[in-house]
Design a protein around this motif. Sequence first.
Motif, PDB file in Angstrom:
ATOM      1  N   TRP A 189       0.844  -1.179   0.000  1.00 21.69           N
ATOM      2  CA  TRP A 189       0.000   0.000   0.000  1.00 21.69           C
ATOM      3  C   TRP A 189       0.887   1.240   0.000  1.00 21.69           C
ATOM      4  N   GLY A 190       0.317   2.372  -0.363  1.00 14.55           N
ATOM      5  CA  GLY A 190       1.010   3.641  -0.296  1.00 14.55           C
ATOM      6  C   GLY A 190       0.074   4.683   0.297  1.00 14.55           C
ATOM      7  N   ILE A 191       0.657   5.730   0.840  1.00 11.95           N
ATOM      8  CA  ILE A 191      -0.130   6.834   1.389  1.00 11.95           C
ATOM      9  C   ILE A 191       0.483   8.145   0.923  1.00 11.95           C
ATOM     10  N   SER A 192      -0.361   9.103   0.604  1.00 11.86           N
ATOM     11  CA  SER A 192       0.117  10.454   0.295  1.00 11.86           C
ATOM     12  C   SER A 192      -0.891  11.459   0.827  1.00 11.86           C
ATOM     13  N   TRP A 193      -0.397  12.662   1.082  1.00 13.11           N
ATOM     14  CA  TRP A 193      -1.233  13.762   1.564  1.00 13.11           C
ATOM     15  C   TRP A 193      -1.274  14.850   0.507  1.00 13.11           C
ATOM     16  N   LYS A 194      -2.428  15.451   0.326  1.00 12.99           N
ATOM     17  CA  LYS A 194      -2.577  16.602  -0.562  1.00 12.99           C
ATOM     18  C   LYS A 194      -3.153  17.734   0.265  1.00 12.99           C
ATOM     19  N   VAL A 195      -2.467  18.870   0.261  1.00 14.33           N
ATOM     20  CA  VAL A 195      -2.887  20.035   1.030  1.00 14.33           C
ATOM     21  C   VAL A 195      -3.194  21.165   0.050  1.00 14.33           C
ATOM     22  N   THR A 196      -4.354  21.768   0.207  1.00 18.21           N
ATOM     23  CA  THR A 196      -4.755  22.885  -0.635  1.00 18.21           C
ATOM     24  C   THR A 196      -4.943  24.115   0.238  1.00 18.21           C
ATOM     25  N   LEU A 197      -4.289  25.218  -0.151  1.00 16.03           N
ATOM     26  CA  LEU A 197      -4.396  26.458   0.604  1.00 16.03           C
ATOM     27  C   LEU A 197      -4.366  27.620  -0.373  1.00 16.03           C
ATOM     28  N   GLY A 198      -5.454  28.365  -0.410  1.00 20.80           N
ATOM     29  CA  GLY A 198      -5.514  29.555  -1.260  1.00 20.80           C
ATOM     30  C   GLY A 198      -5.227  29.289  -2.728  1.00 20.80           C
ATOM     31  N   GLY A 199      -5.686  28.166  -3.248  1.00 17.18           N
ATOM     32  CA  GLY A 199      -5.476  27.849  -4.657  1.00 17.18           C
ATOM     33  C   GLY A 199      -4.172  27.129  -4.938  1.00 17.18           C
ATOM     34  N   THR A 200      -3.293  27.021  -3.954  1.00 14.11           N
ATOM     35  CA  THR A 200      -2.043  26.285  -4.112  1.00 14.11           C
ATOM     36  C   THR A 200      -2.245  24.858  -3.617  1.00 14.11           C
ATOM     37  N   VAL A 201      -1.856  23.888  -4.451  1.00 12.52           N
ATOM     38  CA  VAL A 201      -1.996  22.487  -4.088  1.00 12.52           C
ATOM     39  C   VAL A 201      -0.605  21.884  -3.931  1.00 12.52           C
ATOM     40  N   LEU A 202      -0.347  21.300  -2.773  1.00 12.36           N
ATOM     41  CA  LEU A 202       0.914  20.629  -2.496  1.00 12.36           C
ATOM     42  C   LEU A 202       0.607  19.171  -2.185  1.00 12.36           C
ATOM     43  N   GLU A 203       1.374  18.260  -2.786  1.00  7.65           N
ATOM     44  CA  GLU A 203       1.147  16.839  -2.542  1.00  7.65           C
ATOM     45  C   GLU A 203       2.460  16.178  -2.142  1.00  7.65           C
ATOM     46  N   SER A 204       2.387  15.305  -1.148  1.00 11.49           N
ATOM     47  CA  SER A 204       3.580  14.605  -0.692  1.00 11.49           C
ATOM     48  C   SER A 204       3.946  13.484  -1.652  1.00 11.49           C
ATOM     49  N   GLU A 205       5.141  12.954  -1.472  1.00  8.76           N
ATOM     50  CA  GLU A 205       5.519  11.734  -2.162  1.00  8.76           C
ATOM     51  C   GLU A 205       4.639  10.619  -1.614  1.00  8.76           C
ATOM     52  N   VAL A 206       4.552   9.520  -2.360  1.00  5.55           N
ATOM     53  CA  VAL A 206       3.842   8.345  -1.872  1.00  5.55           C
ATOM     54  C   VAL A 206       4.804   7.558  -0.993  1.00  5.55           C
ATOM     55  N   PHE A 207       4.398   7.308   0.244  1.00  5.85           N
ATOM     56  CA  PHE A 207       5.179   6.509   1.176  1.00  5.85           C
ATOM     57  C   PHE A 207       4.588   5.103   1.193  1.00  5.85           C
ATOM     58  N   LEU A 208       5.418   4.103   0.951  1.00  5.34           N
ATOM     59  CA  LEU A 208       4.953   2.725   0.845  1.00  5.34           C
ATOM     60  C   LEU A 208       4.996   2.003   2.184  1.00  5.34           C
ATOM     61  N   PHE A 209       4.046   1.100   2.380  1.00  7.73           N
ATOM     62  CA  PHE A 209       4.043   0.220   3.540  1.00  7.73           C
ATOM     63  C   PHE A 209       3.340  -1.076   3.168  1.00  7.73           C
ATOM     64  N   ARG A 210       3.624  -2.143   3.883  1.00  7.72           N
ATOM     65  CA  ARG A 210       3.047  -3.450   3.581  1.00  7.72           C
ATOM     66  C   ARG A 210       2.062  -3.850   4.673  1.00  7.72           C
ATOM     67  N   VAL A 211       0.896  -4.301   4.245  1.00  6.48           N
ATOM     68  CA  VAL A 211      -0.107  -4.852   5.155  1.00  6.48           C
ATOM     69  C   VAL A 211       0.010  -6.365   5.070  1.00  6.48           C
ATOM     70  N   LYS A 212       0.246  -7.001   6.195  1.00 12.76           N
ATOM     71  CA  LYS A 212       0.378  -8.456   6.234  1.00 12.76           C
ATOM     72  C   LYS A 212      -0.935  -9.075   6.683  1.00 12.76           C
ATOM     73  N   ALA A 213      -1.152 -10.301   6.246  1.00 15.07           N
ATOM     74  CA  ALA A 213      -2.348 -11.035   6.674  1.00 15.07           C
ATOM     75  C   ALA A 213      -2.290 -11.224   8.183  1.00 15.07           C
ATOM     76  N   SER A 214      -3.424 -11.096   8.841  1.00 13.46           N
ATOM     77  CA  SER A 214      -3.444 -11.153  10.298  1.00 13.46           C
ATOM     78  C   SER A 214      -3.383 -12.566  10.827  1.00 13.46           C
ATOM     79  N   GLY A 215      -3.819 -13.540  10.028  1.00 14.22           N
ATOM     80  CA  GLY A 215      -3.857 -14.909  10.523  1.00 14.22           C
ATOM     81  C   GLY A 215      -5.116 -15.194  11.321  1.00 14.22           C
ATOM     82  N   ALA A 216      -5.948 -14.177  11.516  1.00 15.09           N
ATOM     83  CA  ALA A 216      -7.207 -14.356  12.261  1.00 15.09           C
ATOM     84  C   ALA A 216      -8.228 -15.025  11.351  1.00 15.09           C
ATOM     85  N   ALA A 217      -9.077 -15.810  11.934  1.00 14.24           N
ATOM     86  CA  ALA A 217     -10.153 -16.454  11.164  1.00 14.24           C
ATOM     87  C   ALA A 217     -11.132 -15.391  10.690  1.00 14.24           C
ATOM     88  N   ALA A 218     -11.565 -15.523   9.459  1.00 16.58           N
ATOM     89  CA  ALA A 218     -12.507 -14.544   8.882  1.00 16.58           C
ATOM     90  C   ALA A 218     -13.912 -14.834   9.335  1.00 16.58           C
TER      91      ALA A 218
END
Length: 77
Positions: A48-77
């Motif tokens: 998965w990746g996450i990024s933030w987008k901030v808008t202020l007064g017509g200016t849009v700033l977006e972060s880089e995408v930061f990656l992370f891994r979600v592992k299976a929990s092993g819990a019964a569904a």
Amino acid sequence: TVSFLYYGNGPDAPSTAAYHFTGKVISGPAGTARYINATTLFNVAGQWGISWKVTLGGTVLESEVFLFRVKASGAAA
């Protein structure tokens, strides 16, 4: 806006899903915000990746995408 991107097979693959949510500004002058996701968002293991987008007064700033891994929990569904 906070965006979560699902890559599934890894960061070199295009994202196959994107979820966009509104974060809460904690302190504008300090540049801090937060978002607490629902427990159902990460119900699929993989890259998965996450990024933030901030808008202020017509200016849009977006972060880089930061990656992370979600592992299976092993819990019964």
